[in-house]
Scaffold this motif. Structure first.
Motif, PDB file in Angstrom:
ATOM      1  N   HIS A  42      32.722  -1.503  92.208  1.00 17.09           N
ATOM      2  CA  HIS A  42      32.894  -2.934  92.497  1.00 17.09           C
ATOM      3  C   HIS A  42      34.348  -3.270  92.821  1.00 17.09           C
ATOM      4  CE1 HIS A  42      35.037  -3.744  88.742  1.00 17.09           C
ATOM      5  NE2 HIS A  42      34.220  -2.884  88.166  1.00 17.09           N
ATOM      6  N   ASP A  46      35.144  -8.693  89.870  1.00 16.22           N
ATOM      7  CA  ASP A  46      33.774  -8.393  89.481  1.00 16.22           C
ATOM      8  C   ASP A  46      33.696  -7.259  88.461  1.00 16.22           C
ATOM      9  OD1 ASP A  46      32.500 -10.235  91.513  1.00 16.22           O
ATOM     10  OD2 ASP A  46      33.664  -8.939  92.830  1.00 16.22           O
ATOM     11  N   MET A  50      27.654  -6.978  89.493  1.00 22.28           N
ATOM     12  CA  MET A  50      27.454  -7.372  90.891  1.00 22.28           C
ATOM     13  C   MET A  50      26.465  -6.460  91.610  1.00 22.28           C
ATOM     14  SD  MET A  50      30.537  -6.092  93.371  1.00 22.28           S
ATOM     15  CE  MET A  50      29.416  -6.386  94.744  1.00 22.28           C
ATOM     16  N   THR A 112      33.124  -1.371  97.523  1.00 28.03           N
ATOM     17  CA  THR A 112      33.596  -2.612  98.103  1.00 28.03           C
ATOM     18  C   THR A 112      34.931  -2.984  97.476  1.00 28.03           C
ATOM     19  OG1 THR A 112      32.945  -4.899  98.655  1.00 28.03           O
ATOM     20  CG2 THR A 112      32.447  -4.140  96.430  1.00 28.03           C
ATOM     21  N   ASP A 113      35.744  -3.744  98.197  1.00 29.77           N
ATOM     22  CA  ASP A 113      36.979  -4.312  97.663  1.00 29.77           C
ATOM     23  C   ASP A 113      37.832  -3.227  96.993  1.00 29.77           C
ATOM     24  OD1 ASP A 113      38.050  -7.286  97.188  1.00 29.77           O
ATOM     25  OD2 ASP A 113      38.404  -6.197  95.328  1.00 29.77           O
ATOM     26  N   LEU A 181      26.683 -16.791  98.354  1.00 33.35           N
ATOM     27  CA  LEU A 181      26.788 -16.150  97.049  1.00 33.35           C
ATOM     28  C   LEU A 181      25.924 -16.919  96.057  1.00 33.35           C
ATOM     29  CD1 LEU A 181      28.297 -13.845  95.548  1.00 33.35           C
ATOM     30  CD2 LEU A 181      30.041 -15.535  94.933  1.00 33.35           C
ATOM     31  N   ASP A 239      34.139 -12.848 105.877  1.00 32.89           N
ATOM     32  CA  ASP A 239      35.042 -12.568 104.765  1.00 32.89           C
ATOM     33  C   ASP A 239      36.406 -13.197 105.049  1.00 32.89           C
ATOM     34  OD1 ASP A 239      36.706 -11.448 102.825  1.00 32.89           O
ATOM     35  OD2 ASP A 239      35.719  -9.503 102.899  1.00 32.89           O
ATOM     36  N   HIS A 263      32.295 -11.962 101.734  1.00 33.28           N
ATOM     37  CA  HIS A 263      32.909 -10.827 101.032  1.00 33.28           C
ATOM     38  C   HIS A 263      31.953 -10.103 100.091  1.00 33.28           C
ATOM     39  CE1 HIS A 263      36.309  -8.559  99.469  1.00 33.28           C
ATOM     40  NE2 HIS A 263      35.924  -8.838  98.248  1.00 33.28           N
ATOM     41  N   TRP A 264      31.045 -10.849  99.430  1.00 34.97           N
ATOM     42  CA  TRP A 264      30.162 -10.258  98.419  1.00 34.97           C
ATOM     43  C   TRP A 264      28.802  -9.939  99.040  1.00 34.97           C
ATOM     44  CZ3 TRP A 264      33.840 -13.918  97.327  1.00 34.97           C
ATOM     45  CH2 TRP A 264      34.727 -13.613  96.291  1.00 34.97           C
TER      46      TRP A 264
END
Length: 284
Positions: A42, A46, A50, A112-113, A181, A239, A263-264
């Motif tokens: 993640h 988060d 998630m 992600t991220d 989201l 994003d 983004h999510w």
């Protein structure tokens, strides 16, 4: 070299919760299923939660070992002051995590991220331990310029003031930046995220100790690796933190852009996201 140790494992519904000590950090890991391992990494702010809707969706069609840790400093995991937030150490952390869980075959990474930093560094340093990658809305390139919030977080004192975001303000921001989201996630993620002083401190460390030039050399090696390793890029084009052009930078990866998502992505479009992964895995 310090050996990672399993402190305890306890069932949590259909999942198992592991408490590990890895490289001096107390790490919580959630796992379910049996089969080829998929490791979900993640981002900020988060934690493993998630990924739970996605794992539930995937598990209906896929027999696999789903592994979702809280990365150091997030969720229930700690980030010791002497834990280096370097790409080299993050790669070693993932290797130690997999060793502690007795994962003996190459893993498929879903990142992600900030989880993309951990997973991409691991793939570069330990390519034989990676089967393939699913990449979403992350950066691993030296040309990336921090988004506006990150630049403010990097300023001493100002960052501490800005990151102490009241929930009502965060709700408004997320509804603006990521309208798809789910509200349940916004509500449930605040307390273990921006609502936690410990997590806020960790977030500031991640932003302040990561610089664009950290990726120099690593980025070229990853792109070269993904000329031969299977990879799938699923990218939310709305994003606000990273441009959609970065979704097309990952070697020979298959790329699917989600023009209406942010983004999510794994939470915003769980079914389409999961179905894309299932179709890709079936083609390997």
């Amino acid at each position: 070299m310090q050996q990672p140790a399993v402190k305890q494992s306890a069932p949590t519904g259909a999942a198992t919760k592991h408490e590990l000590m890895i490289k001096g950090a107390n790490i919580t890991v959630y796992e379910q299923g049996q089969g080829a391992p998929l490791l979900f990494l993640h981002g900020s702010p988060d934690n493993h939660a998630m990924w739970l809707p996605l794992i539930e969706h995937l598990s209906r069609s896929l027999n696999a070992r789903f592994i979702a840790p809280d990365l150091p400093g997030f969720g229930n995991s700690t980030l010791p002051a002497n834990f280096p937030l370097t790409l080299d150490n993050e790669a070693d952390f993932i290797r130690a995590l997999l060793g502690a869980l007795n994962v003996t075959e190459p893993v498929t990474l879903v990142v992600t991220d900030f989880g993309g930093h951990y997973g991409s560094a691991f793939a570069v340093k330990y390519p034989d331990l990676v089967r393939g990658m699913v990449i979403s809305n992350t950066n691993f390139f030296r040309e990336y310029d921090w988004h506006s919030f990150a630049k403010l977080y990097r300023v001493p004192l100002l960052g501490e003031l800005l990151i102490a975001t009241p929930k009502a303000m965060l709700d408004r921001s997320l509804k603006q930046f990521a309208p798809a989201l789910p509200q349940w996630y916004i509500d449930e993620s605040y307390a273990p995220g921006f609502g936690s002083p410990r997590v806020r401190k960790a977030i500031l460390r991640y932003y302040r100790e990561r610089n664009a030039q950290d990726f120099a050399g690593w980025d070229e090696k990853l792109v070269a690796l993904l000329q031969t390793k299977p990879a799938l890029v699923l990218w939310g084009d709305k994003d606000p933190f990273i441009a959609p052009t970065f979704g097309d930078r990952w070697g020979k990866a298959q790329v699917k852009h989600f023009s209406n998502n942010s983004h999510w992505l794994a939470l915003e479009a769980t079914t389409d996201y999961g179905d894309a992964i299932l179709q890709w895995l079936a083609s390997l």
